[in-house]
Design a protein around this motif. Sequence first.
Motif, mmCIF file in Angstrom:
data_model
loop_
_atom_site.group_PDB
_atom_site.id
_atom_site.type_symbol
_atom_site.label_atom_id
_atom_site.label_comp_id
_atom_site.label_asym_id
_atom_site.label_seq_id
_atom_site.Cartn_x
_atom_site.Cartn_y
_atom_site.Cartn_z
ATOM 1 N N VAL A 38 25.647 -45.654 35.129
ATOM 2 C CA VAL A 38 25.984 -45.003 34.377
ATOM 3 C C VAL A 38 27.438 -45.355 33.217
ATOM 4 C CG1 VAL A 38 25.276 -42.860 35.249
ATOM 5 C CG2 VAL A 38 27.712 -42.569 34.865
ATOM 6 N N THR A 39 26.528 -45.280 31.598
ATOM 7 C CA THR A 39 27.272 -45.317 31.142
ATOM 8 C C THR A 39 27.671 -43.664 29.826
ATOM 9 O OG1 THR A 39 26.915 -47.785 30.902
ATOM 10 C CG2 THR A 39 28.178 -46.611 28.820
ATOM 11 N N GLY A 40 28.417 -43.561 30.290
ATOM 12 C CA GLY A 40 28.744 -42.247 28.876
ATOM 13 C C GLY A 40 28.860 -41.528 29.797
ATOM 14 N N ALA A 41 28.379 -39.771 29.068
ATOM 15 C CA ALA A 41 28.264 -38.527 30.638
ATOM 16 C C ALA A 41 27.362 -38.236 30.095
ATOM 17 C CB ALA A 41 29.227 -37.588 29.468
ATOM 18 N N VAL A 42 26.828 -38.625 31.469
ATOM 19 C CA VAL A 42 25.062 -38.632 32.018
ATOM 20 C C VAL A 42 24.397 -37.344 32.670
ATOM 21 C CG1 VAL A 42 22.892 -39.472 32.889
ATOM 22 C CG2 VAL A 42 24.594 -40.565 31.420
ATOM 23 N N GLN A 43 23.732 -36.109 32.917
ATOM 24 C CA GLN A 43 23.713 -35.387 33.490
ATOM 25 C C GLN A 43 22.328 -34.964 34.777
ATOM 26 O OE1 GLN A 43 25.400 -32.235 31.196
ATOM 27 N NE2 GLN A 43 23.571 -31.055 32.063
ATOM 28 N N LYS A 44 22.065 -34.672 34.907
ATOM 29 C CA LYS A 44 20.453 -34.563 35.537
ATOM 30 C C LYS A 44 20.031 -33.944 34.668
ATOM 31 C CE LYS A 44 17.574 -31.788 39.314
ATOM 32 N NZ LYS A 44 17.979 -31.021 40.059
ATOM 33 N N GLY A 45 18.799 -33.714 34.597
ATOM 34 C CA GLY A 45 17.631 -33.505 32.889
ATOM 35 C C GLY A 45 17.599 -34.190 31.628
ATOM 36 N N MET A 46 18.930 -35.045 31.507
ATOM 37 C CA MET A 46 19.076 -35.830 30.182
ATOM 38 C C MET A 46 18.365 -36.802 30.400
ATOM 39 S SD MET A 46 22.522 -36.732 29.194
ATOM 40 C CE MET A 46 23.917 -35.573 28.533
ATOM 41 N N ILE A 47 17.728 -37.117 28.907
ATOM 42 C CA ILE A 47 16.469 -38.073 28.730
ATOM 43 C C ILE A 47 17.129 -39.319 28.979
ATOM 44 C CG2 ILE A 47 14.555 -39.328 26.988
ATOM 45 C CD1 ILE A 47 14.454 -36.308 26.498
ATOM 46 N N VAL A 48 17.468 -40.363 29.341
ATOM 47 C CA VAL A 48 17.913 -41.818 29.188
ATOM 48 C C VAL A 48 17.772 -42.412 28.716
ATOM 49 C CG1 VAL A 48 19.519 -40.645 30.466
ATOM 50 C CG2 VAL A 48 17.961 -41.354 31.326
ATOM 51 N N MET A 49 18.020 -43.982 28.295
ATOM 52 C CA MET A 49 18.107 -44.648 28.161
ATOM 53 C C MET A 49 18.574 -46.273 28.239
ATOM 54 S SD MET A 49 19.380 -45.755 24.217
ATOM 55 C CE MET A 49 19.644 -47.713 24.327
#
Length: 278
Positions: A38-49
């Motif tokens: 991960v880069t930055g703050a990422v949590q379950k349910g987030m839409i990511v790239m």
Amino acid sequence: MRRRLYVWYRFFVVVSLFGMLVLPFVVQAQTVSQGYGVTGAVQKGMIVMLDPDDSQKVMPLTNKTDKAMHGVVVSANDTVVSLGSSNSSNQVYVASNGKYDALVSTQNGPIKNGDIISISALDGVGMKADAAQNVILGKALTNFDGKKNVSGTTTLQSAGGERQVAIGLVQVDIGISRNPLAVSVSGPPVPAFLRKSSESIAGKPVSTVRLYISLAILLITIFLTGSLLYGGVRSSLVSIGRNPLAKKTILRGLVQVVIFGLIVFVIGLIAIYLLLKL
């Protein structure tokens, strides 16, 4: 007897071919997630790239980079198969297909079952899509009115001033594709009638890749079914001409060939339906 064995052999070859073509896509659509750093703050349910500087990492998607949408962060236990890397101690799992919970906001109003979801002004958080987004995440399967099951609230700046939006989770049938509501100068990447047909069958927007794979399966199905029927009818007519006394036996074999051809055609249609629907 030899003729009957040959017919069965052709039938099983065709069925095996369909299995090899379709099953990998069905399994991938329902059971597989991929592990990333991960880069930055990422949590379950987030839409990511994917991180532009490191394809082994993901980061929250922004509304300016919606074309880079990759999927939704899920729990490793949410999928049957979780492909991960042991090189990262801070690892999340991302699903690009299937039915999973995604973080959404009420930026574009309450979300209802059947609404199309895309990225909002909040990084990693979705909303009800409109014509401004290029790419969509998929179709909402549950409701979120901003009053019940609220995970939090935040304030957004708009032309009319500040306004508060609610954030929560909705289940989304993930199928990342072009936004059918978006206005495109160059036009859609596929003919409009094909896209409308696929969306009416699937009940949701369908990605261009899935649509063309389905079209290829349809063409293969028509070709194989036609080949079976043509070969069966032609050989039966030739056999009757050579041996009229065996007409009943030959016609019985022809009926079997026709039935096999119909079975192949039905299998092809089912495969197309599953590929578009799942």
